[in-house]
Design an enzyme around this catalytic site. Structure first.
Site, PDB file in Angstrom:
ATOM      1  N   CYS A 343      57.262 -92.049  79.401  1.00 11.66           N
ATOM      2  CA  CYS A 343      56.577 -91.032  78.480  1.00 11.66           C
ATOM      3  C   CYS A 343      55.657 -89.984  80.101  1.00 11.66           C
ATOM      4  CB  CYS A 343      55.880 -91.606  77.775  1.00 11.66           C
ATOM      5  SG  CYS A 343      56.113 -92.360  76.750  1.00 11.66           S
ATOM      6  N   TYR A 371      66.097 -95.237  99.154  1.00 11.39           N
ATOM      7  CA  TYR A 371      64.393 -95.092  98.328  1.00 11.39           C
ATOM      8  C   TYR A 371      65.034 -94.834  97.272  1.00 11.39           C
ATOM      9  CZ  TYR A 371      63.571 -94.761 103.477  1.00 11.39           C
ATOM     10  OH  TYR A 371      62.641 -94.862 104.724  1.00 11.39           O
TER      11      TYR A 371
HETATM   12  C1  LIG Z   1      60.309 -95.795 106.483  1.00 15.72           C
HETATM   13  C2  LIG Z   1      60.317 -96.057 108.074  1.00 15.72           C
HETATM   14  C3  LIG Z   1      61.430 -95.864 108.812  1.00 15.72           C
HETATM   15  C4  LIG Z   1      63.026 -95.496 108.368  1.00 15.72           C
HETATM   16  O1  LIG Z   1      62.877 -94.034 107.814  1.00 15.72           O
HETATM   17  P1  LIG Z   1      64.286 -93.080 107.702  1.00 15.72           P
HETATM   18  O2  LIG Z   1      63.814 -91.722 107.290  1.00 15.72           O
HETATM   19  O3  LIG Z   1      64.451 -93.458 106.329  1.00 15.72           O
HETATM   20  O4  LIG Z   1      65.090 -93.107 108.845  1.00 15.72           O
HETATM   21  C5  LIG Z   1      61.454 -96.592 110.604  1.00 15.72           C
HETATM   22  N1  LIG Z   1      60.308 -96.743 110.487  1.00 15.72           N
HETATM   23  C6  LIG Z   1      59.179 -97.305 110.058  1.00 15.72           C
HETATM   24  C7  LIG Z   1      57.507 -97.300 110.685  1.00 15.72           C
HETATM   25  C8  LIG Z   1      59.322 -96.538 108.873  1.00 15.72           C
HETATM   26  O5  LIG Z   1      58.255 -97.422 108.056  1.00 15.72           O
END
Ligand SMILES: *Cc1c(COP(=O)(O)O)cnc(C)c1O
Length: 418
Positions: A343, A371
């Site tokens: 919703c 994700y």
């Molecule tokens: C989220 C994150 C990643 C991974 O990012 P991607 O875009 O999925 O490669 C690596 N290091 C840190 C500190 C993050 O917060």
């Protein structure tokens, strides 16, 4: 690499018909390809000889089977919570191969990581540095420390996933980094050994990475000049993948350039933290069309997955290709919005798509491996989806669909006198 592809009119995950997987496990369903994860990993690993290290970013996809597969491929891990550390250990990873990022590490998370003998803390503030010193001192141990620096480069990505600008909450400003290091070097229970940065996510050009690297090299030279022996540089993750028709990021060129530049400084171990690039295109989300709902302005395909299952379109206005699991010859395509049952008007997977699909048909939402499930919630009291990993013609249920009753397990009514 063709892990998800049609054979005739049937959509396949490796050698498994996706329609069969949906029949066996129900929908919504995440399907991961083992071969795709391995190939994505090798794309980095083959250009990254020891002592350099790859730490997979757990938050992209933290299913135990995914983590276990990567641990067996020799991965280290980048985590952002104590929960992720526990997951890595449960999946057979070693704490020594883990770096702990995140702006808000709690006392308990730091203590737990020290007890487990964590590989390194990526420290994001002066206050965190003091907190780690205090806890390490109480325990009589020495904590391995890297300082996350904010190199102030524009990664030219979505504002919610740009993390390397001065205005972001992440990391310590370049101008303050020297002072934080000097302070750290005076503290007995800290081993100041690294610098790190992570400038954002879904970056498709090597330029912002290399700009950031230059600034990090300068910092390392300065620190070494002051006698602080920095032995590793962690350049974070952020490697983008094509969701639409974007040009692919050439990972190998960037990795090689980075190594050449680092050699000039000498005695520097490089680290990377790829997340999305390892799992993003290795997963799809399968969903069933519940209704076709034509309207005067728009036609809707209402599907049984919602924003609670795959949040990226709602959160970032992200594009995901959507394809039919079975193609029907002779059925006309319609212009439709693919939307979920939650919703919220923001509950959608695609706007203005050309699809030939009717009630009961299955759709595959592409590039849902990163994700996707990790951002899922129980909003609208919807159980989280099941997850399957395919390997050739074998499919393994790597997470069961959440049973409904588990959603209110741990909830309590007020007592009679309340
Ligand atoms: C989220 C994150 C990643 C991974 O990012 P991607 O875009 O999925 O490669 C690596 N290091 C840190 C500190 C993050 O917060």
């Amino acid at each position: 690499m063709m892990s998800f592809t049609y054979k005739g009119n049937q959509f396949f995950a490796e050698e498994c018909a996706v329609a069969d997987l949906a029949k066996a496990h129900g929908t919504p369903l995440f399907v991961y390809s083992k071969a795709a994860i391995e190939a994505n990993w090798q794309q980095f690993a083959q250009h990254w000889p020891a002592p350099h290290k790859l730490c997979y970013a757990v938050k992209a996809n933290s299913n135990l089977a995914v983590l276990n597969l990567l641990a067996r491929l020799g991965a280290g891990f980048d985590i952002v919570s104590g929960g992720e550390l526990a997951r890595v250990l449960a999946a057979g990873g070693k704490a020594q191969d883990v770096v702990f990022s995140g702006v808000g590490k709690s006392h308990d998370e730091i203590a737990y990581a020290l007890d487990q003998n964590i590989g390194c803390f990526n420290v994001e503030s002066a206050a965190e540095l003091e907190r780690i010193q205090n806890i390490a001192s109480e325990k009589g141990v020495v904590a391995p420390i890297s300082i996350r620096v904010n190199p102030d480069v524009d990664a030219q990505t979505h504002p919610y996933i740009a993390t390397g600008l001065k205005a972001n909450k992440f990391g310590i400003a370049m101008t303050e980094a020297l002072d934080v290091f000097r302070r750290g070097a005076t503290l007995a229970n800290l081993d100041m050994r690294g610098v790190d940065c992570h400038i954002g996510s879904q970056i498709l050009s090597p330029k912002p990475f290399l700009d950031a690297a230059e600034r990090m090299f300068d910092l390392i030279t300065k620190l070494r000049g002051e006698g602080i022996q920095i032995t590793h540089l962690d350049m974070g993750g952020g490697f983008g993948i094509p969701y639409q028709q974007e040009e692919k990021l050439e990972v190998s060129g960037y990795l090689q350039t980075l190594q050449e530049k680092a050699e000039k400084l000498g005695n520097l171990k490089l680290m990377l933290e790829p997340g999305r690039a390892i799992v993003g295109n290795a997963g799809i989300m399968v969903t069933k069309v519940e209704y076709y709902k034509p309207g005067s302005e728009k036609n809707f395909l209402l599907v049984d997955a919602g924003m609670n299952d795959l949040l990226r379109p709602s959160l970032y206005n992200a594009y995901h290709a959507i394809v039919p699991v079975e193609r029907h010859d002779g059925v006309d395509e319609q212009l439709v919005d693919v939307v979920g049952p939650v919703c919220e008007t923001g509950d959608f997977f695609g706007h203005a798509r050309h699809l030939a699909a009717q009630e009961g048909d299955m759709l595959a939402v592409m590039n849902a491996g990163a994700y996707g499930f990790t951002m899922a919630s129980n909003y609208n009291t919807r159980p989280r989806a099941a997850e399957v990993m395919v390997h050739g013609n074998t499919a393994t249920l790597v997470r069961e669909r959440e049973p409904l009753a588990s959603l209110w397990q741990g909830e309590h009514l007020l007592g009679d006198d309340a």
